[in-house]
Design an enzyme around this catalytic site. Structure first.
Site, PDB file in Angstrom:
ATOM      1  CB  SER A 135      23.341  45.011  45.118  1.00  0.00           C
ATOM      2  OG  SER A 135      23.648  44.433  43.872  1.00  0.00           O
ATOM      3  CE  LYS A 161      21.945  46.634  41.865  1.00  0.00           C
ATOM      4  NZ  LYS A 161      22.737  47.875  41.823  1.00  0.00           N
ATOM      5  CE  LYS A 163      24.824  43.832  40.532  1.00  0.00           C
ATOM      6  NZ  LYS A 163      25.069  45.035  39.710  1.00  0.00           N
ATOM      7  CG  ASP A 188      22.411  46.477  38.062  1.00  0.00           C
ATOM      8  OD1 ASP A 188      22.486  46.692  36.831  1.00  0.00           O
ATOM      9  OD2 ASP A 188      23.254  46.914  38.874  1.00  0.00           O
ATOM     10  CD  GLU A 213      21.544  49.657  38.958  1.00  0.00           C
ATOM     11  OE1 GLU A 213      20.863  49.133  39.863  1.00  0.00           O
ATOM     12  OE2 GLU A 213      22.734  49.972  39.112  1.00  0.00           O
ATOM     13  CG  ASP A 238      25.450  51.742  37.508  1.00  0.00           C
ATOM     14  OD1 ASP A 238      26.399  52.537  37.460  1.00  0.00           O
ATOM     15  OD2 ASP A 238      25.510  50.697  38.186  1.00  0.00           O
ATOM     16  CE  LYS A 262      27.271  51.528  41.005  1.00  0.00           C
ATOM     17  NZ  LYS A 262      27.492  50.435  40.041  1.00  0.00           N
ATOM     18  N   GLY A 290      26.668  51.144  44.759  1.00  0.00           N
ATOM     19  CA  GLY A 290      27.819  50.620  45.496  1.00  0.00           C
ATOM     20  C   GLY A 290      28.759  49.873  44.569  1.00  0.00           C
TER      21      GLY A 290
HETATM   22  O1  OSB Z   1      26.110  47.723  38.941  1.00  0.00           O
HETATM   23  O2  OSB Z   1      25.620  48.348  40.900  1.00  0.00           O
HETATM   24  C1  OSB Z   1      26.349  47.706  40.145  1.00  0.00           C
HETATM   25  C2  OSB Z   1      28.959  45.781  42.177  1.00  0.00           C
HETATM   26  C3  OSB Z   1      30.039  45.838  41.337  1.00  0.00           C
HETATM   27  C4  OSB Z   1      29.898  46.465  40.113  1.00  0.00           C
HETATM   28  C5  OSB Z   1      28.683  47.046  39.744  1.00  0.00           C
HETATM   29  C6  OSB Z   1      27.596  47.004  40.607  1.00  0.00           C
HETATM   30  C7  OSB Z   1      27.741  46.328  41.822  1.00  0.00           C
HETATM   31  C8  OSB Z   1      26.662  46.160  42.780  1.00  0.00           C
HETATM   32  C9  OSB Z   1      27.035  45.947  44.212  1.00  0.00           C
HETATM   33  O3  OSB Z   1      25.485  46.102  42.467  1.00  0.00           O
HETATM   34  C10 OSB Z   1      26.584  47.042  45.091  1.00  0.00           C
HETATM   35  C11 OSB Z   1      27.221  46.964  46.448  1.00  0.00           C
HETATM   36  O4  OSB Z   1      28.372  47.411  46.639  1.00  0.00           O
HETATM   37  O5  OSB Z   1      26.565  46.449  47.346  1.00  0.00           O
HETATM   38 MG    MG Z   2      24.369  48.851  38.519  1.00  0.00          MG
END
Ligand code: OSB
Ligand code: MG
Length: 374
Positions: A135, A161, A163, A188, A213, A238, A262, A290
């Site tokens: 991510s 992925k 953001k 995401d 996402e 999510d 999660k 994650g």
């Molecule tokens: O939405 O998946 C998410 C990190 C913090 C809060 C929300 C998210 C995330 C990530 C990071 O996308 C995923 C990771 O730990 O590598």
């Molecule tokens: Mg997410």
């Protein structure tokens, strides 16, 4: 299993670099670790709440409060047949899934050690190697994002992925897609858009994304069903999914075609397994999300990802992407073909480095069964 003692620790640990999402930037993590002693064996769990309530309503501070004042007192001294019976002990506490998950997962680790099996095996996992994606946080420019993607692909990761948020979407996705036309790519939004943005979000259909996402409100399954009907890209939920009932609702409403699981968000391994089972029975692929975890949370994610419904690469990546030094040994490492080999030794399968944890612990509290009974 008798829950003999529970110790909460807050550790403070800086990420290697800031991680930006649509709801904020994370750099200095404040993480609650839970250590439980059951039948003389020590098990570990990690609370995945953020420092702010930007992702979901929980925070490091609310988790500390709810664990200290409600969850630990409800669990200490109790005798349970297995970790799967833990949710019943805290059923009267509404929400606070991440806080509950910290203790429940510690019990799963302890149970696996007591039984002398890996956590993956105890959960019913079947994979020996899990597929990994990464991510990537929001960047200053599309060019710097493309550079990051290239590095991650060179490391072997199987899915990228990105953001996104309004104004930081089309241009960024287009730049990455142009450079890498065939990679498995997803985005995401962490709830940064509204249903009125449907026309804008439909423009993402051109990029052949694996999924989009959580584009809309964190608590609105219905709005996602309305959006999914208007776009081709598969929606993955999510934030919206906190239990198997939510998963069923989302699937029935056609609000998504994929679900991210999660552990913290759904309250621990027991409910995560239920969500996985519901999705599997309805042909909805799941993958492991994650939350910028330390090695303890990461090890739990790896074990969960071995269940049969986890068909897509997860956001479970190498320790060194996040930390100068992890709190487990060996660190989580990713193979050249973007997988993690699932440990086979008892429990989490990694050694918890208590010495390193002690050095970064800023507060601690212990509950003891004898004292609780007295
Ligand atoms: O939405 O998946 C998410 C990190 C913090 C809060 C929300 C998210 C995330 C990530 C990071 O996308 C995923 C990771 O730990 O590598
Ligand atoms: Mg997410």
């Amino acid at each position: 299993m008798k829950i003999e003692s529970i110790t909460l620790r807050e550790i403070q640990k800086r990420l290697k670099s800031p991680f930006e999402t649509s709801f904020g930037i994370s750099l200095d993590r404040r993480i609650v670790l839970v250590e439980v002693v059951a039948d003389g064996v020590s098990g570990w769990g990690e609370v995945t709440a953020g420092e702010t309530p930007g992702y979901n309503p929980e925070t490091t501070e609310t988790a500390w409060h709810v664990l200290s004042d409600f969850i630990a007192p409800a669990a200490i001294g109790k005798e349970i047949g297995s970790a799967a019976e833990f949710p019943a002990l805290v059923e009267h506490i509404r929400g606070h899934e991440m806080a509950k998950s910290g203790l429940e997962n510690a019990l799963w680790d302890a149970e696996a050690q007591i039984k002398g099996v890996s956590l993956s095996k105890l959960l019913g996992g079947t994979l020996q190697e899990i597929a990994c994606g990464v991510s990537l946080g929001i960047r200053e420019t599309p060019q710097s994002l493309v550079k990051r993607v290239e590095e991650e692909l060179r490391s072997g990761y199987q899915r990228i992925k990105l953001k996104i948020k309004p104004e930081k979407d089309l241009e960024y996705i287009a730049a990455v897609r142009k450079e890498f036309p065939t990679i498995r790519l997803s985005v995401d939004a962490n709830s940064a858009y509204r249903l009125e943005d449907a026309e804008h979000l439909r423009k993402l259909d051109q990029f052949g994304l694996l999924m989009m996402e959580q584009p809309l409100n964190w608590d609105d399954i219905f709005a996602h069903s309305q959006l999914q009907a208007q776009i081709k890209t598969a929606i993955c939920l999510d934030e919206c999914i906190h239990n198997a009932r939510h998963a069923l609702t989302a699937i029935e409403l056609k609000a998504c075609r994929i679900i991210n699981i999660k552990l913290g968000r759904v309250g621990g391994h027991t409910e995560a397994r239920e969500v996985q089972a519901v999705c599997r029975s309805r042909g909805i692929p799941v993958w492991c999300g994650g939350m910028l975890e330390t090695g303890i949370g990461r090890a739990h994610n790896i074990a969960m990802s071995t269940l049969a419904g986890f068909i897509l690469p997860g956001d479970v990546s190498a320790s060194k992407r996040y930390w100068e030094e992890d709190i487990i040994e060996p660190e989580v490492e990713v193979t050249a073909h973007g997988t993690i080999r699932v440990p086979t030794s008892a429990g989490l399968g990694y050694t918890v480095r208590r010495d390193r944890i002690e050095r970064i612990t800023v507060r601690r509290n212990t509950w003891n069964a004898q004292l609780a009974a007295a």
